[in-house]
Design an enzyme around this catalytic site. Structure first.
Site, PDB file in Angstrom:
ATOM      1  N   ASP A  85     -18.266  56.328 -51.815  1.00 17.42           N
ATOM      2  CA  ASP A  85     -19.643  56.020 -52.194  1.00 17.42           C
ATOM      3  C   ASP A  85     -20.115  54.825 -51.369  1.00 17.42           C
ATOM      4  O   ASP A  85     -19.296  54.009 -50.917  1.00 17.42           O
ATOM      5  CB  ASP A  85     -19.748  55.705 -53.700  1.00 17.42           C
ATOM      6  CG  ASP A  85     -18.898  54.516 -54.119  1.00 17.42           C
ATOM      7  OD1 ASP A  85     -17.698  54.486 -53.761  1.00 17.42           O
ATOM      8  OD2 ASP A  85     -19.415  53.604 -54.789  1.00 17.42           O
ATOM      9  N   GLU A 148     -17.093  52.776 -56.243  1.00 14.24           N
ATOM     10  CA  GLU A 148     -16.722  51.375 -56.049  1.00 14.24           C
ATOM     11  C   GLU A 148     -17.938  50.472 -56.126  1.00 14.24           C
ATOM     12  O   GLU A 148     -17.889  49.391 -56.683  1.00 14.24           O
ATOM     13  CB  GLU A 148     -16.032  51.186 -54.682  1.00 14.24           C
ATOM     14  CG  GLU A 148     -15.408  49.808 -54.493  1.00 14.24           C
ATOM     15  CD  GLU A 148     -16.371  48.735 -54.004  1.00 14.24           C
ATOM     16  OE1 GLU A 148     -16.102  47.545 -54.234  1.00 14.24           O
ATOM     17  OE2 GLU A 148     -17.407  49.066 -53.412  1.00 14.24           O
TER      18      GLU A 148
HETATM   19 ZN   LIG Z   1     -16.439  48.744 -50.293  1.00 11.64          ZN
END
Ligand SMILES: [Zn+2]
Length: 456
Positions: A85, A148
């Protein structure tokens, strides 16, 4: 061929694979079936897993939260943890942020550095390691997280659903040489209601924008008689401004913004405002509240007056950032972001701060705690990573402790290692994010060597 040569031989395939993944705008979006962080994150994960399958690895997709590919046999597993992501592109690009364009030996795009570049590199590093025929005692797993940037719920899901915990590993999502300590981070919200008495009446306070930013500005609106307003408006203090208003007086404080992990680099405007208000003739509960906040927090950054000061030689002082304060005529709410040293515990500071505020009539409205991470310098993992780093760079690296939190906190036995080399510009989350292709390949070689050293 050496392992290094094998990695370099995969350069064209690695770049093509990375370009394909960069073209998927995997920013968190509305959840869908099998896509808890949106369709694009799922597509990015599917793409990486397919690439790993094509290289001959077994893979698993953990319900779109995270996926992994794995090679080798053995009871124990070592891991490389990356994420697919990315943050939104934002403005100011001179390249297509979703184009994966290559120019002057650099590859441009959102995620090249953070963290698609290192994640895709890890797949090819694993292929090079397998092809080298080097003997391994442990399985090697590359994990692809999908959340994340916006909460790390991906690894929470993995762990909650029986995901295997590696015996050691690293995440190439920060910097070299290696980060072996990350302070514990607590965000706490305290609130309190009150009844005001006396001639001065607080109408509102607004200060700060986020828990982890030292506020550069705070203001209070106070109603009072025209006489008193005239007198207050004549006051002078450095970085303060007192102005007459139709309701009474406005008091503004100016500070210097800093990241919440290094509040000593800033000047806290909320603390400054509170010290100034403490000199005004408030009465009753409001006087007590203002005095309490001015005395126990003020502009301090280490929690000394609040009685929670801690220190160790690995990571330094406890840091405290008073991030926000919002008040109206009846209640106030404030957020403190504080970080305790890596050899200390939550219990060494949080209960004392809670007790202090409870005694002063505050309620703890919310709290988020990210525990500290610390793997000592003489551990096998730190020794292996520094040895590999030296082999590839010639530099004797020393492990570093930081106040911020990395992805390493999301999975046990993991440290942050790479991909940014000391002295390199940090381009994550900025326009024109890119990675130099030689450095991408250097990262792939380092990842392959580290996998081998951990698994052999
Ligand atoms: Zn990162």
């Amino acid at each position: 061929m050496t392992l290094n040569e094998r990695v370099l031989a995969m350069k064209d395939d690695l770049l093509a694979c990375l370009q394909e993944n960069l073209r998927i705008p995997s920013v968190e979006d509305t959840p869908a079936e099998g896509a808890p962080y949106g369709i694009a994150c799922r597509e990015s994960l599917d793409h990486a897993l397919k690439a790993a399958e094509k290289l001959g690895f077994r893979t698993e997709n953990v319900d779109g939260h995270v996926g992994w590919c794995e090679y080798g046999e053995g009871e124990e597993m070592i891991a490389v943890l990356g994420h697919l992501d990315v943050v939104p592109a934002g403005d100011g690009w001179s390249f297509d942020p979703w184009g994966g364009e290559i120019r002057d030996d650099r590859i441009f795009g959102r995620g090249t550095m953070d963290d698609k570049g290192p994640s895709i590199a890890a797949i090819f590093a694993l292929a090079a390691l397998r092809d080298s025929g080097l003997k391994l005692q442990r399985r090697v797993r590359v994990l692809f997280g999908c959340n994340e940037e916006t909460g790390a719920r991906d690894l929470k899901y993995y762990l909650a659903n029986g995901g295997e915990i590696p015996v050691m590993g690293f995440t190439p999502d920060a910097e070299y040489p290696v980060i072996n300590g990350e302070k514990g981070i607590i965000n706490v919200t305290y609130s309190r209601s009150y009844q005001q008495t006396g001639e001065l009446k607080l109408l509102s306070i607004q200060g700060g924008t986020a828990a982890n930013v030292t506020p550069a500005y705070a203001k209070a609106k106070i109603s009072c008689s025209p006489d008193l307003a005239q007198r207050i408006a004549k006051l002078y203090a450095p970085s303060m401004k007192f102005s007459l208003r139709d309701y009474g007086v406005q008091v503004e404080a100016f500070g210097v913004s800093a990241h919440g992990s290094t509040p000593w680099q800033g000047e806290n405007a909320i603390g400054r405002l509170m010290l100034a208000l403490d000199n005004l003739p408030f009465e009753g509960e409001m006087q007590q509240i203002i005095h309490f906040l001015a005395e126990k927090l003020g502009m301090e950054t280490t929690g000394k007056s609040a009685g929670i000061y801690l220190h160790d030689d690995v990571s330094g002082d406890l840091s405290l950032n008073w991030g926000t304060l919002n008040a109206d005529e009846e209640k106030l709410s404030m957020v403190i972001n504080y970080r305790y040293p890596v050899t200390k515990e939550y219990g060494d500071c949080a209960p004392a701060l809670d007790a202090l505020f409870a005694e002063a009539g505050f309620e703890k409205a919310a709290e988020a705690h990210k525990a500290k991470l610390y793997i000592p310098a003489d551990s096998d993992l730190v020794k292996i990573l520094l040895k590999v780093y030296k082999e590839h760079t010639g530099i004797d690296g020393k492990p570093v402790s930081i106040g911020g939190g990395t992805y390493a906190k999301s999975l046990p036995n993991i440290l942050a290692f790479g991909p940014i080399f000391p002295g390199d510009e940090v381009r994550e989350h900025k326009p024109d994010e890119f990675i130099e292709i030689p450095k991408l390949m250097k990262n792939a070689q380092i990842i392959a060597s580290a996998m081998y050293e951990m698994a052999k």
